[in-house]
Design a protein around this motif. Structure first.
Motif, PDB file in Angstrom:
ATOM      1  N   ASP A  56      91.520  53.642  35.921  1.00 40.19           N
ATOM      2  CA  ASP A  56      90.967  52.776  36.845  1.00 40.19           C
ATOM      3  C   ASP A  56      92.278  52.621  37.393  1.00 40.19           C
ATOM      4  OD1 ASP A  56      89.168  53.257  34.889  1.00 40.19           O
ATOM      5  OD2 ASP A  56      89.186  51.162  34.142  1.00 40.19           O
ATOM      6  N   ARG A  57      93.307  51.905  37.993  1.00 38.83           N
ATOM      7  CA  ARG A  57      94.645  51.515  38.279  1.00 38.83           C
ATOM      8  C   ARG A  57      94.442  53.075  39.557  1.00 38.83           C
ATOM      9  NH1 ARG A  57      99.032  49.772  34.369  1.00 38.83           N
ATOM     10  NH2 ARG A  57      97.434  47.387  33.448  1.00 38.83           N
ATOM     11  N   ARG A  58      94.459  51.576  40.780  1.00 36.16           N
ATOM     12  CA  ARG A  58      95.091  52.507  42.128  1.00 36.16           C
ATOM     13  C   ARG A  58      96.461  52.379  42.867  1.00 36.16           C
ATOM     14  NH1 ARG A  58      92.044  55.412  39.575  1.00 36.16           N
ATOM     15  NH2 ARG A  58      90.199  56.325  40.445  1.00 36.16           N
ATOM     16  N   PHE A  59      96.637  53.277  43.619  1.00 39.82           N
ATOM     17  CA  PHE A  59      98.113  52.445  44.211  1.00 39.82           C
ATOM     18  C   PHE A  59      98.230  53.239  45.023  1.00 39.82           C
ATOM     19  CE2 PHE A  59     102.361  51.702  45.212  1.00 39.82           C
ATOM     20  CZ  PHE A  59     102.603  50.668  45.491  1.00 39.82           C
ATOM     21  N   LYS A 116     101.873  64.518  40.316  1.00 37.77           N
ATOM     22  CA  LYS A 116     100.830  65.434  41.163  1.00 37.77           C
ATOM     23  C   LYS A 116      99.741  65.217  41.003  1.00 37.77           C
ATOM     24  CE  LYS A 116     103.735  69.845  43.470  1.00 37.77           C
ATOM     25  NZ  LYS A 116     103.943  70.325  43.340  1.00 37.77           N
ATOM     26  N   GLN A 117      99.080  65.160  38.849  1.00 37.39           N
ATOM     27  CA  GLN A 117      98.165  64.846  38.616  1.00 37.39           C
ATOM     28  C   GLN A 117      97.428  63.566  39.417  1.00 37.39           C
ATOM     29  OE1 GLN A 117      96.710  66.972  37.534  1.00 37.39           O
ATOM     30  NE2 GLN A 117      94.826  65.847  37.157  1.00 37.39           N
ATOM     31  N   LEU A 118      98.415  62.291  39.490  1.00 39.66           N
ATOM     32  CA  LEU A 118      98.270  60.888  39.744  1.00 39.66           C
ATOM     33  C   LEU A 118      97.181  61.174  41.200  1.00 39.66           C
ATOM     34  CD1 LEU A 118     101.160  58.928  38.165  1.00 39.66           C
ATOM     35  CD2 LEU A 118      98.354  58.834  37.746  1.00 39.66           C
ATOM     36  N   VAL A 119      98.171  62.173  41.977  1.00 39.31           N
ATOM     37  CA  VAL A 119      97.453  62.089  43.605  1.00 39.31           C
ATOM     38  C   VAL A 119      96.330  63.206  43.631  1.00 39.31           C
ATOM     39  CG1 VAL A 119      98.050  63.023  46.012  1.00 39.31           C
ATOM     40  CG2 VAL A 119      99.675  62.308  44.837  1.00 39.31           C
ATOM     41  N   ASN A 120      95.888  64.224  42.757  1.00 34.86           N
ATOM     42  CA  ASN A 120      95.043  64.960  42.799  1.00 34.86           C
ATOM     43  C   ASN A 120      93.994  64.136  42.348  1.00 34.86           C
ATOM     44  OD1 ASN A 120      96.362  67.409  43.405  1.00 34.86           O
ATOM     45  ND2 ASN A 120      96.316  67.917  41.558  1.00 34.86           N
ATOM     46  N   GLU A 121      94.370  63.338  41.317  1.00 36.70           N
ATOM     47  CA  GLU A 121      93.005  62.382  41.026  1.00 36.70           C
ATOM     48  C   GLU A 121      92.597  60.857  41.433  1.00 36.70           C
ATOM     49  OE1 GLU A 121      94.340  61.413  37.048  1.00 36.70           O
ATOM     50  OE2 GLU A 121      93.693  63.824  35.815  1.00 36.70           O
ATOM     51  N   GLY A 122      93.570  61.673  42.949  1.00 36.96           N
ATOM     52  CA  GLY A 122      93.375  59.977  43.430  1.00 36.96           C
ATOM     53  C   GLY A 122      93.783  58.253  42.936  1.00 36.96           C
ATOM     54  N   ARG A 123      94.937  58.563  41.674  1.00 34.67           N
ATOM     55  CA  ARG A 123      95.064  57.546  41.302  1.00 34.67           C
ATOM     56  C   ARG A 123      96.235  57.063  42.071  1.00 34.67           C
ATOM     57  NH1 ARG A 123      95.273  59.350  35.381  1.00 34.67           N
ATOM     58  NH2 ARG A 123      96.101  56.877  35.087  1.00 34.67           N
ATOM     59  N   LEU A 124      96.840  57.597  42.360  1.00 38.73           N
ATOM     60  CA  LEU A 124      97.704  57.789  44.145  1.00 38.73           C
ATOM     61  C   LEU A 124      97.518  58.201  45.125  1.00 38.73           C
ATOM     62  CD1 LEU A 124     101.348  56.596  44.764  1.00 38.73           C
ATOM     63  CD2 LEU A 124     101.713  58.929  43.804  1.00 38.73           C
ATOM     64  N   GLU A 125      97.535  57.007  46.119  1.00 36.33           N
ATOM     65  CA  GLU A 125      97.090  57.691  47.227  1.00 36.33           C
ATOM     66  C   GLU A 125      98.047  57.527  48.301  1.00 36.33           C
ATOM     67  OE1 GLU A 125      93.670  56.385  50.366  1.00 36.33           O
ATOM     68  OE2 GLU A 125      92.284  56.890  48.675  1.00 36.33           O
TER      69      GLU A 125
END
Length: 966
Positions: free
Chosen positions: A102-105, A129-138
């Motif tokens: 659920d977290r974002r950054f 890359k997976q975090l970016v692809n999932e929108g969790r790291l923007e």
């Protein structure tokens, strides 16, 4: 390959494949790879209709240099200055994001992320890359840095944005492309920046700082989110950008900071403990959320949860944010209508767009910025003037370096003089655009580091330039670079009896340029001011002055010889003789006034009758001992202790040769120069060491007083591009209560400013970014140098009191202003090319030669010549970028540089034949991209916004049609 540029003040980028020589034919394959992902709006958490949705945005603001250098910030060194280590922030954030989906950054500064990324293992890179692809790291903003908006030139801003966005594009694909511009810390906001962001494909723009009076009015009117119409020349919505003002600058709400640098109590949620505080935390948060909702327009509000260099221990933040979301949302079962969620700026922007509302329209900019009645952040427009000049000429040198890298081909990078590159200077220049770099608001040791990085970049480019010029000219002679010609120092010209001068012109039109070289032959004597400022560097007693002509995107070579006897040969150009009167086509200094305070100038043309004079004066800086306010002048703040400048001297010692030399005091001098084939007047000013023996800081200005009836109106450029109208003691969007009559009327001048009436327009072209204004009708004043004895309490923690090893008693700064006086209808046809020549000035290199000893000098040339263009570009078209993109592809940017209705002749559409543009390159194919070259132009889509009628305060001229594809 015909491109028609319809719109004024437009940028266009192309990638084209080239064939540099007949020996090889490259093949270019453009392959787009898209990874499977849920990035984008589908990755946003669901909101709840009918409730107040609070978007929590975890973020860190990481200055690319400020109190510590870039390296020190990244590694966490010198924590005695400031505890900050960016590498640990990114380590910690990634670890915490993996623990809860659920977290974002969000992350902003690509210069830091690039460093961190290079140190990661393949496994970690795949995880990110997976975090970016999932929108969790923007990624937001995405430039190499978060650039300053007052003191940067648009060409350098485009370069640094392109560098950062290209890395994100190459590394993460379309999932790494930022959708939101994020300038939370710059000290005022330029309209041209918003225009560039719109042309780069951004959907929105958020920032944290605006004038306190403007904010108060907008809060009452619920106009903290708006549509910024950022160009008077581009057809809407090309330069329209949704813009939002963040509620707490970029900090969390008071009492809700859970970083190791904060003192706010954590959420203590064990009911068995005596200090259980969940109810109190929830109550306070709901109160803040409801209060914020009153000053925004929708049922969505944003809260920035982070600040400077926070999240080094991300567990502190996320553990408390998880609890905050859980306990606040639990209150919905008791009737609460507040819904809290992890979010990002693009997710918040999506909800504002879905609201389908109309938004107030803004057409001016956000300068000057004040955070209270006597605290105007207008001093940094001029702070560290030497660094500002070094950054500007470094930009010019970088453009030349990139051009010659393309024109020279592979040999430019690996040639007879070794391995050269443009990347080192690209990165140094990108870092220099940071809002605590060229702005002059950093500590002294950090300013020194920025300069060191630029110098290192110069060294790498010099090898590249030497390789290319050697290849193009067929000469293997070593190239000599003289970087102190502004103080008449060049060891080669001072000692050699024969040498050649190569003048490379980076503009797409021919230029005529005055060259002044230190020599020891019998020519114009070096001025006393120049001899004094050298401090043992160079010993030439004279200067050789001659005019050179250089072709577009090319060079001319001149030979200089010291002759023994007799007159110059018929093939040579004799040295110019001192004229009986110092004058040119437009100006003539009046001898009767040269001993007085001002050098009076009149025009020589019958239809212009303006009289004006140039005065050097100073303000004494406030030391905070004032009944109205304790605010001092400092690196950021300009606050003189009186509204009337002090006269440095009532008389000036003068000397007239081919120029008028004035000494107002031992530390202030000026040279007035007129070149016979120019319509401009050159003022070369030298200021320093500024005396502080009276314990007063001083801020030195040049004031131009004229007979022009300006009626309180003047004009300044926005980042070197479009020009905005200014009015004394006035703001277009609110009723100003003026409390600082000088500082409150200062604006950034990046390349030019002017005043005008029905008959005349007086334009001043600057050689760096400076602050200035029109305090009196018919007058322009520009701040040249600042030396201050107090910190202004804005965080830098030291006074702006610059010294150096060469100038231990105080820094000496030298610069130039070019003055143009024209009828208003044709003034742009003069001052735009004039400003362009100062921004992109010719590069001068030397090669040594031998000749028999003699006593006279002559100049022979120009021969040989080279031009990289088949033909001169039309005057309305500026070749902004020629840069190697990959092995066989070149990035080309052309721009229509005139505003709508600015010039009767040059504001019209222009046609350019790209296939017949270059003389040494064959264009095999062209693909059009957006301004930042990270999207294909035909694939760029942006959110549409509706504007309220009657809210645009500056008026938009009629627009022409948009650019038609090739």
């Amino acid at each position: 390959m015909i491109g028609k540029i319809h719109k004024q003040m437009s940028h266009d980028s192309w990638l084209f494949s080239k064939m540099a020589t007949p020996e090889y034919t490259p093949f270019v394959f453009l392959l787009l790879l898209f990874q499977s992902s849920v990035w984008g709006f589908p990755s946003c958490h669901a909101t709840k209709p009918g409730m107040l949705n609070v978007h929590l945005v975890p973020h860190t603001h990481d200055d690319v240099g400020w109190l510590k250098t870039v390296d020190q910030y990244f590694y966490g060194d010198r924590n005695d200055i400031q505890h900050a280590g960016v590498q640990y922030i990114l380590d910690s954030v990634v670890d915490q994001l993996l623990k809860n989906p659920d977290r974002r950054f969000i992350y902003v500064e690509t210069a830091f992320f690039y460093r961190w990324w290079k140190q990661q293992t393949d496994d970690m890179q795949n995880t990110v890359k997976q975090l970016v692809n999932e929108g969790r790291l923007e990624f937001v903003n995405g430039g190499w840095c978060m650039s300053d908006e007052a003191t940067t030139h648009y060409s350098a801003v485009i370069d640094q944005m392109t560098m950062g966005l290209r890395f994100l594009n190459d590394t993460f694909g379309h999932c790494g492309r930022p959708r939101v511009a994020w300038h939370i810390d710059p000290f005022g906001h330029a309209r041209e920046h918003a225009s560039m962001f719109a042309q780069m494909g951004y959907d929105g723009f958020f920032f944290g700082r605006l004038d306190y009076q403007d904010r108060n009015r907008r809060m009452v009117a619920r106009e903290q989110e708006m549509l910024w119409r950022a160009s008077e020349s581009l057809t809407p919505p090309m330069a329209d950008l949704f813009t939002g003002i963040l509620p707490n600058g970029y900090n969390p709400p008071e009492g809700f900071c859970w970083d190791q640098s904060c003192d706010d109590p954590p959420i203590r949620d064990d009911p068995d403990l005596e200090d259980y505080n969940v109810d109190d935390v929830v109550t306070r948060f709901l109160h803040i959320a409801h209060g914020q909702a009153l000053v925004y327009k929708t049922n969505h509000i944003i809260m920035t949860m982070g600040s400077d260099f926070q999240y080094e221990n991300a567990n502190l933040w996320y553990k408390n944010l998880d609890k905050l979301i859980r306990y606040v949302n639990q209150m919905q079962s008791n009737g609460s209508e507040v819904n809290v969620l992890y979010s990002t700026p693009s997710c918040y922007l999506q909800e504002l767009h879905r609201a389908n509302l109309t938004w107030p329209l803004k057409g001016d900019d956000f300068f000057p910025y004040a955070d209270s009645a006597h605290d105007f952040w207008t001093g940094y427009f001029t702070s560290r003037p030497a660094l500002k000049r070094y950054e500007r000429i470094s930009n010019s040198y970088l453009q030349t370096c990139k051009q010659l890298e393309v024109l020279g081909g592979p040999i430019s990078r690996k040639g007879p003089f070794g391995a050269g590159d443009s990347e080192t200077l690209k990165k140094a220049m990108a870092v220099a655009q940071h809002h605590d770099a060229v702005s002059g608001t950093e500590k002294q040791h950090v300013a020194n580091d920025y300069a060191r990085k630029l110098a290192n970049g110069w060294a790498h480019c010099q090898v590249l330039v030497s390789n290319t010029l050697s290849s193009l000219s067929g000469s293997s002679a070593p190239r000599v670079y003289c970087e102190h010609l502004n103080i008449s120092v060049c060891p080669l010209t001072e000692t050699s009896k024969k040498f050649s001068v190569n003048v490379y012109n980076p503009l797409a039109r021919p230029v005529s340029w005055p060259v002044r070289l230190p020599v020891n032959g019998t020519v114009v004597p070096v001025s006393q001011a120049t001899a004094a400022v050298r401090r043992g560097r160079g010993y030439a007693v004279n200067e050789l002055l001659f005019q050179v002509q250089a072709p577009p995107l090319g060079y001319s070579t001149y030979s200089v010889s010291l002759l023994q006897n007799g007159p110059p040969s018929p093939q040579s150009s004799p040295l110019p003789r001192a004229p009986k009167a110092v004058q040119n086509k437009s100006f003539s200094p009046q001898p009767s006034s040269l001993l007085s305070l001002c050098a009076s100038i009149v025009t020589l043309r019958d239809f212009l009758s303006s009289l004006f004079c140039v005065c050097l004066s100073r303000y004494n800086a406030s030391d905070g001992n004032n009944s109205e306010s304790i605010q001092m002048s400092g690196a950021y703040i300009f606050r003189p202790n009186t509204s009337t400048p002090f006269i440095i001297s009532k008389t000036a010692k003068i000397e007239t040769l081919q120029e008028v030399r004035q000494w107002f005091s031992p530390w202030v001098s000026q040279v007035v120069r007129l070149y016979t084939d120019s319509r401009a007047l050159e003022l070369e000013w030298t200021v320093g060491p500024v005396p502080i023996g009276d314990d007063l800081g001083k801020e030195v200005i040049s004031r131009l007083d004229s007979s022009i009836n300006s009626s309180g109106v003047f004009y300044t450029d926005s980042n070197g591009r479009e020009v905005l109208q200014r009015r004394k003691d006035y703001r277009p969007t609110w009723n100003l209560r003026q409390s600082e009559p000088i500082a409150g009327n200062y604006y950034p001048i990046n390349s030019r400013a002017y005043i005008k009436d029905d008959k005349d327009q007086l334009t001043v072209v600057t050689d760096r970014s400076q602050g200035g204004g029109s305090i009196q009708d018919g007058s322009l004043e520009i701040m040249l140098h600042r030396r201050l004895l107090y910190d202004d309490v804005r965080g830098v923690g030291e006074p702006l009191n610059e010294t150096s090893d060469i100038y231990p008693e105080g820094l000496v700064v030298r610069g130039r202003h070019l003055l143009s006086l024209s009828p208003p209808a044709t003034a742009a046809d003069t001052h735009r090319p004039l400003a362009q020549e100062v921004v992109l000035q010719p590069l001068i290199t030397f090669t040594d030669g031998e000749l028999h000893p003699s006593t006279r000098l002559e100049v022979q040339g120009p021969a040989p010549q080279f031009s990289g263009l088949q033909a001169v570009l039309p005057p309305a078209v500026h070749l902004l970028t020629v840069s190697q993109w990959d092995q066989d592809t070149v990035l080309l940017r052309l721009e229509h540089q005139y505003q709508a209705s600015e010039s009767k002749e040059h504001s019209q559409p222009v046609t350019v034949n790209l296939q017949k543009l270059f003389s040494t390159l064959d264009v095999l194919g062209v693909s059009e991209m957006n301004l930042s070259a990270n999207q294909w132009k035909d694939e760029m889509t942006r959110l549409d916004w509706k504007a309220e009628s009657g809210t645009h305060h500056t008026g938009v001229t009629n627009q022409l049609s948009a650019y038609s594809a090739l």
